[in-house]
Design a protein around this motif. Structure first.
Motif, PDB file in Angstrom:
ATOM      1  N   UNK A 604       0.793  -1.238   0.000  1.00  0.00           N
ATOM      2  CA  UNK A 604       0.000   0.000   0.000  1.00  0.00           C
ATOM      3  C   UNK A 604       0.823   1.284   0.000  1.00  0.00           C
ATOM      4  N   UNK A 605       1.985   1.269   0.634  1.00  0.00           N
ATOM      5  CA  UNK A 605       2.728   2.522   0.786  1.00  0.00           C
ATOM      6  C   UNK A 605       3.231   3.073  -0.549  1.00  0.00           C
ATOM      7  N   UNK A 606       3.796   2.248  -1.451  1.00  0.00           N
ATOM      8  CA  UNK A 606       4.182   2.801  -2.757  1.00  0.00           C
ATOM      9  C   UNK A 606       3.006   3.456  -3.481  1.00  0.00           C
ATOM     10  N   UNK A 607       1.822   2.850  -3.380  1.00  0.00           N
ATOM     11  CA  UNK A 607       0.642   3.436  -4.013  1.00  0.00           C
ATOM     12  C   UNK A 607       0.293   4.778  -3.378  1.00  0.00           C
ATOM     13  N   UNK A 608       0.402   4.839  -2.039  1.00  0.00           N
ATOM     14  CA  UNK A 608       0.074   6.076  -1.329  1.00  0.00           C
ATOM     15  C   UNK A 608       1.047   7.191  -1.684  1.00  0.00           C
ATOM     16  N   UNK A 609       2.330   6.866  -1.834  1.00  0.00           N
ATOM     17  CA  UNK A 609       3.336   7.871  -2.203  1.00  0.00           C
ATOM     18  C   UNK A 609       2.996   8.477  -3.564  1.00  0.00           C
ATOM     19  N   UNK A 610       2.607   7.611  -4.500  1.00  0.00           N
ATOM     20  CA  UNK A 610       2.236   8.096  -5.837  1.00  0.00           C
ATOM     21  C   UNK A 610       0.963   8.930  -5.769  1.00  0.00           C
ATOM     22  N   UNK A 611      -0.039   8.430  -5.052  1.00  0.00           N
ATOM     23  CA  UNK A 611      -1.322   9.135  -4.968  1.00  0.00           C
ATOM     24  C   UNK A 611      -1.167  10.511  -4.333  1.00  0.00           C
ATOM     25  N   UNK A 612      -0.325  10.602  -3.305  1.00  0.00           N
ATOM     26  CA  UNK A 612      -0.124  11.876  -2.600  1.00  0.00           C
ATOM     27  C   UNK A 612       1.004  12.704  -3.210  1.00  0.00           C
ATOM     28  N   UNK A 613       1.758  12.081  -4.114  1.00  0.00           N
ATOM     29  CA  UNK A 613       2.968  12.717  -4.652  1.00  0.00           C
ATOM     30  C   UNK A 613       3.817  13.275  -3.515  1.00  0.00           C
TER      31      UNK A 613
END
Length: 643
Positions: A604-613
């Motif tokens: 989940x964290x890689x996805x969150x980093x991308x989503x939040x930039x």
């Protein structure tokens, strides 16, 4: 018409069990509700299906199953088991196991629940057999010199008869515990009947108009309130409170220096939920949480650690406190003495001091070499070892008084040479003490030290229950529909023996699932108010702002950047792609994390980093260390992209 009528009846039934004013609230229904997907909860769900349940809902606040089985290999215990019979060990009995447990639980002022302890002694053997028949028999076991799978486990107080079992998971990449692996496979086999709702936190229990506990109020991952109802009640299997420093200190003010190996979810809130509907807690035992001397502090979080020790004291090494002095007989057969002695040292910490000679001798002792060979001798364990060519250099590196350390070693070596017991009662002659496996002096070409801190992995205090697994109120009356298992329950007194935590959770989980499905629920029960209600402040998490790791307003050059950071059992490599000046992809190309703990963060964290930039975001609860490693690696990539 028939289908419409059935739906109407179901809706009316749902309205009858929801608390007043909540009839319009959407809800999920099941034959049984289980709160917690640890060993007790999974076992309860499986047992309920085996006893006729068509639908079981397990409510789990993290993103994974297993609970504390994610951080322990899970020694098992049981009397008169299939394993013992295969080993030709035929003299064990429930009564012998009970006597060992009651004796240990009564030591040092302990007050075990004797009725529950006997029930435990009856249940754990069949629980081990059940696991054996459902896959444990295919696992590799730690064996003794005669090849027996039923062994004495010298990291715990010894039983009077070999009845400890140490299976290894077949899929060691994804499981730390063989028991967890077996339970997950059993749950998967009942996929149509068992639903596990992840990332959903149970908040409150509710009774219907008969006083029966049949409803759980929960909050899902999106912050929505969900109401779960059942026909046969609720099994509370949420674990203990070993990860809640505030709660431990509330009951035992001196607990502040103890670190925890428990998962963050073990916060004790389930006990508060039970109290809200009148459940009684064993208040006189809430300050009991067994510590161990094998606490290896985390380099990233000084309040947590893992179960890991060199065990070199059993091959001639010594323990010294932060003053460079010994403080206990390291080979005392009464583990409680060793544990309490460490608790009382400065910062509840010590160093295991040993030499190359002691290290080599340890590797020849099967009962004690597993952690050295399987961790400290590998790349993952080497950063924890301090190495020196002399005691003076070792003292300097450890920031210990050199004169104290040298005097300590000289005095110890004199006793080794003379063979006379030392001032702590440690003996230097061959005997039958498994903790006294070799008698070396502290001398050699190399000197080593590993820091250890007093650590707890579970708690002993808990909810009062009867021998049918039902939670009872302060009058001793069973609360209809409410069952408790695992660390939720007070059983053991002062301390449980080796394997009691895992096996007790499985055994009572199975038992509660069976009882919930087969016992009729009492009617017209009047809930009473608990007088020992724990304050909510114990469960309120401190507001912590996400760390500002990188100024995301910084212009970034497009491209793919790579960074490598230290990980759990090896390095972690992360690739970060920048497109149009923003983070467009984060890929973890290499990692050696403990999969069962880190899986949610890794996904989940890689996805969150991308989503939040952004890397200035919260870590994933229950996987803080892995989260920080990912965020650190991406931050390094962003720093490179900014140059």
């Amino acid at each position: 018409m028939k289908k419409w009528f059935s739906l109407l009846v179901a809706a009316l039934l749902l309205m009858s069990v929801l608390p007043s004013g909540l009839a319009e609230t959407a809800a999920e229904t099941a034959d049984l509700l289980v709160v917690g997907a640890g060993p007790a909860g999974l076992s309860a769900a499986i047992s309920a299906v085996e006893n006729g349940a068509e639908k079981v809902i397990v409510i789990e606040k993290t993103g994974k199953t297993g609970g504390n089985l994610n951080v322990t290999s899970g020694t098992l215990v049981g009397a008169d088991t299939i394993i013992q019979h295969e080993d030709g060990l035929l003299e064990d009995s429930v009564d012998m196991l009970y006597q060992d447990m009651i004796d240990t639980g009564s030591e040092h002022g302990g007050r075990p629940n004797s009725n529950l302890l006997y029930k435990y002694s009856e249940l754990v053997g069949p629980a081990v057999d059940w696991l054996w028949e459902n896959g444990l028999k295919d696992c590799e076991f730690t064996t003794d010199e005669e090849g027996h799978k039923a062994v004495f486990a010298p990291e715990h107080k010894l039983y009077s008869y070999p009845r400890s079992y140490k299976p290894k998971p077949i899929d060691s990449e994804h499981y730390k515990s063989a028991t967890h692996e077996v339970l997950d496979k059993l749950v998967a086999g009942y996929a149509d009947q068992i639903e596990i709702v992840f990332n959903t936190e149970a908040k409150h229990l509710h009774a219907n108009d008969q006083g029966q506990i049949v409803t759980v109020e929960a909050v899902d991952a999106d912050g929505n309130t969900v109401w779960y109802t059942s026909k046969h009640g609720v099994v509370m299997a949420t674990g203990g409170y070993a990860a809640n420093q505030k709660m431990m200190s509330y009951f035992k003010p001196t607990a502040s220096g103890i670190i925890s190996s428990s998962l963050p979810g073990a916060d004790g809130y389930g006990m508060r939920m039970v109290q809200e509907v009148g459940g009684d807690i064993a208040e006189y035992a809430m300050d009991i949480f067994p510590t161990i001397t094998m606490g290896l502090p985390s380099p990233d979080d000084s309040t947590t650690g893992r179960i890991m020790s060199t065990k070199t004291a059993f091959a001639g090494g010594i323990w010294v406190n932060l003053n460079g002095e010994r403080f206990v007989n390291e080979t005392n057969e009464d583990i409680y003495v060793r544990e309490k002695a460490l608790e009382n040292q400065p910062e509840a910490s010590m160093y295991e001091v040993y030499t190359d000679k002691i290290h080599d001798d340890l590797l020849e002792i099967p009962a004690h070499n597993n952690m050295m060979a399987g961790f400290f001798d590998l790349d993952a364990g080497k950063p924890y070892i301090v190495e020196a060519d002399s005691l003076e250099e070792l003292a300097e590196k450890l920031n210990l008084p050199a004169d104290n350390l040298i005097a300590t070693v000289e005095t110890y070596n004199e006793h080794v040479a003379s063979g006379e017991p030392d001032e702590f009662g440690r003996v230097f002659v061959e005997d039958d003490n498994l903790y006294n496996a070799a008698r070396n002096a502290i001398e050699g070409d190399k000197y080593y030290a590993v820091k250890q801190t007093s650590m707890t992995s579970r708690t002993i205090g808990g909810v009062q229950s009867n021998t049918k697994g039902q939670a009872v109120d302060e009058n001793g009356t069973p609360i209809p529909g409410l069952y408790v298992a695992g660390e939720m329950v007070f059983i053991f007194g002062n301390s449980g023996m080796g394997g009691s935590g895992v096996t007790g959770a499985v055994a009572f989980g199975r038992y509660c699932g069976e009882m919930a499905m087969t016992l009729p629920m009492a009617e017209n029960y009047q809930l009473i108010e608990a007088t020992k209600l724990m304050p909510m402040e114990l469960f309120e998490k401190e507001a912590v702002e996400a760390e500002v790791r990188f100024d995301m307003a910084t212009p970034l050059a497009d491209g793919t950047y790579t960074a490598t950071v230290d990980g759990q059992e090896g390095t972690m490599t992360v690739e970060t792609t920048i497109t149009d000046g923003k983070v467009s992809a984060v890929t973890i190309s290499e990692q050696h994390e403990t999969e069962s703990i880190a899986a949610v963060a890794l996904e989940s964290l890689p996805q969150a980093i991308v989503a939040e930039n952004s890397v200035n975001i919260d870590t994933v609860s229950g996987a803080t260390l892995t989260s920080n490693r990912i965020l650190d690696a991406v931050t390094q990539c962003l720093t490179e992209a900014a140059q």
